[in-house]
Structures are given as structure tokens and as C-alpha cells.
Design a protein around this motif. Structure first.
Motif, short mmCIF file in Angstrom:
data_model
loop_
_atom_site.label_atom_id
_atom_site.label_comp_id
_atom_site.label_asym_id
_atom_site.label_seq_id
_atom_site.Cartn_x
_atom_site.Cartn_y
_atom_site.Cartn_z
N VAL A 33 -21.44 60.27 -42.48
CA VAL A 33 -22.24 59.10 -42.14
C VAL A 33 -21.30 57.92 -41.89
CG1 VAL A 33 -24.01 57.52 -42.97
CG2 VAL A 33 -24.13 59.92 -43.55
N SER A 34 -21.57 57.18 -40.84
CA SER A 34 -20.75 56.02 -40.51
C SER A 34 -21.07 54.90 -41.49
CB SER A 34 -21.03 55.57 -39.08
OG SER A 34 -20.27 54.43 -38.78
N GLY A 35 -20.18 54.70 -42.44
CA GLY A 35 -20.42 53.70 -43.47
C GLY A 35 -19.64 52.42 -43.23
N LEU A 36 -19.72 51.54 -44.19
CA LEU A 36 -19.06 50.24 -44.09
C LEU A 36 -17.55 50.40 -44.04
CD1 LEU A 36 -19.31 47.17 -44.10
CD2 LEU A 36 -19.21 47.26 -46.58
N TRP A 37 -16.99 51.31 -44.86
CA TRP A 37 -15.54 51.48 -44.88
C TRP A 37 -15.02 51.92 -43.52
CZ3 TRP A 37 -11.24 49.99 -46.56
CH2 TRP A 37 -10.11 50.74 -46.38
N ARG A 38 -15.71 52.83 -42.86
CA ARG A 38 -15.28 53.31 -41.55
C ARG A 38 -15.32 52.17 -40.54
NH1 ARG A 38 -17.32 58.80 -39.72
NH2 ARG A 38 -15.44 59.36 -40.79
N GLN A 39 -16.36 51.36 -40.58
CA GLN A 39 -16.47 50.24 -39.63
C GLN A 39 -15.38 49.20 -39.88
OE1 GLN A 39 -20.47 48.80 -39.90
NE2 GLN A 39 -21.35 50.64 -38.99
N VAL A 40 -15.09 48.93 -41.16
CA VAL A 40 -14.05 47.95 -41.49
C VAL A 40 -12.69 48.47 -41.06
CG1 VAL A 40 -12.85 46.83 -43.42
CG2 VAL A 40 -15.34 46.84 -43.33
N LEU A 43 -12.29 48.21 -37.35
CA LEU A 43 -12.08 46.82 -36.97
C LEU A 43 -10.64 46.40 -37.24
CD1 LEU A 43 -13.35 44.18 -35.95
CD2 LEU A 43 -13.90 43.65 -38.32
N LEU A 44 -10.10 46.80 -38.39
CA LEU A 44 -8.71 46.44 -38.71
C LEU A 44 -7.74 47.10 -37.73
CD1 LEU A 44 -8.76 46.60 -42.60
CD2 LEU A 44 -8.62 44.58 -41.16
N VAL A 49 -4.04 46.44 -33.11
CA VAL A 49 -3.61 46.76 -31.75
C VAL A 49 -3.57 45.52 -30.88
CG1 VAL A 49 -4.29 48.01 -29.66
CG2 VAL A 49 -4.35 49.17 -31.85
N ILE A 50 -4.57 44.66 -31.02
CA ILE A 50 -4.60 43.41 -30.24
C ILE A 50 -3.43 42.52 -30.61
CG2 ILE A 50 -5.91 41.28 -29.86
CD1 ILE A 50 -8.45 42.99 -30.05
N VAL A 51 -3.13 42.39 -31.90
CA VAL A 51 -2.00 41.57 -32.34
C VAL A 51 -0.69 42.16 -31.82
CG1 VAL A 51 -0.69 40.89 -34.40
CG2 VAL A 51 -3.16 40.62 -34.35
#
Length: 60
Positions: A33-40, A43-44, A49-51
């Protein structure tokens, strides 16, 4: 006859629905299940990668 006036009243493709269900089940069993930890963490990684791209563009 009444069905002719409703454009979206056609039955769903049973084989397509079953195939979609099977794909979703396989994804759920393999990834979980796609949880909060996976989303965070995603995002990190994206921010990192952008930085990195910004730092490399300023360096060169």
C-alpha cells in the motif's frame, strides 16, 4: 429501446475489467500500500535530484 437514449449504459467489458483488476492486485502484492513513508521518501528523492541538477548547472 429505453437503453438507446443513454449513451453510457453499455455493459463494461468483463475481460478488460478482470485484466485491470489482476494488474492492480499484482501491483498491490509486489509494492504494498502506498503509505506516507513512501510518499515522503519519493518527495525527498525528487528534491535531491532537483538540487543536484541546480548545483551542477551552477558549477559548469
Amino acid at each position: 429501446m429505453i437503453e438507446d437514449n443513454r449513451p453510457f449504459s453499455k455493459p463494461v467489458d468483463a475481460e478488460g475489467a478482470k485484466a485491470n483488476f489482476d494488474v492492480n492486485q499484482r501491483k498491490l502484492h509486489s509494492e504494498g500500500v502506498s503509505g506516507l513513508w513512501r510518499q515522503v521518501s519519493n518527495l525527498l528523492i525528487l528534491v535531491g535530484v532537483i538540487v543536484l541538477i541546480i548545483m551542477l548547472s551552477r558549477l559548469f
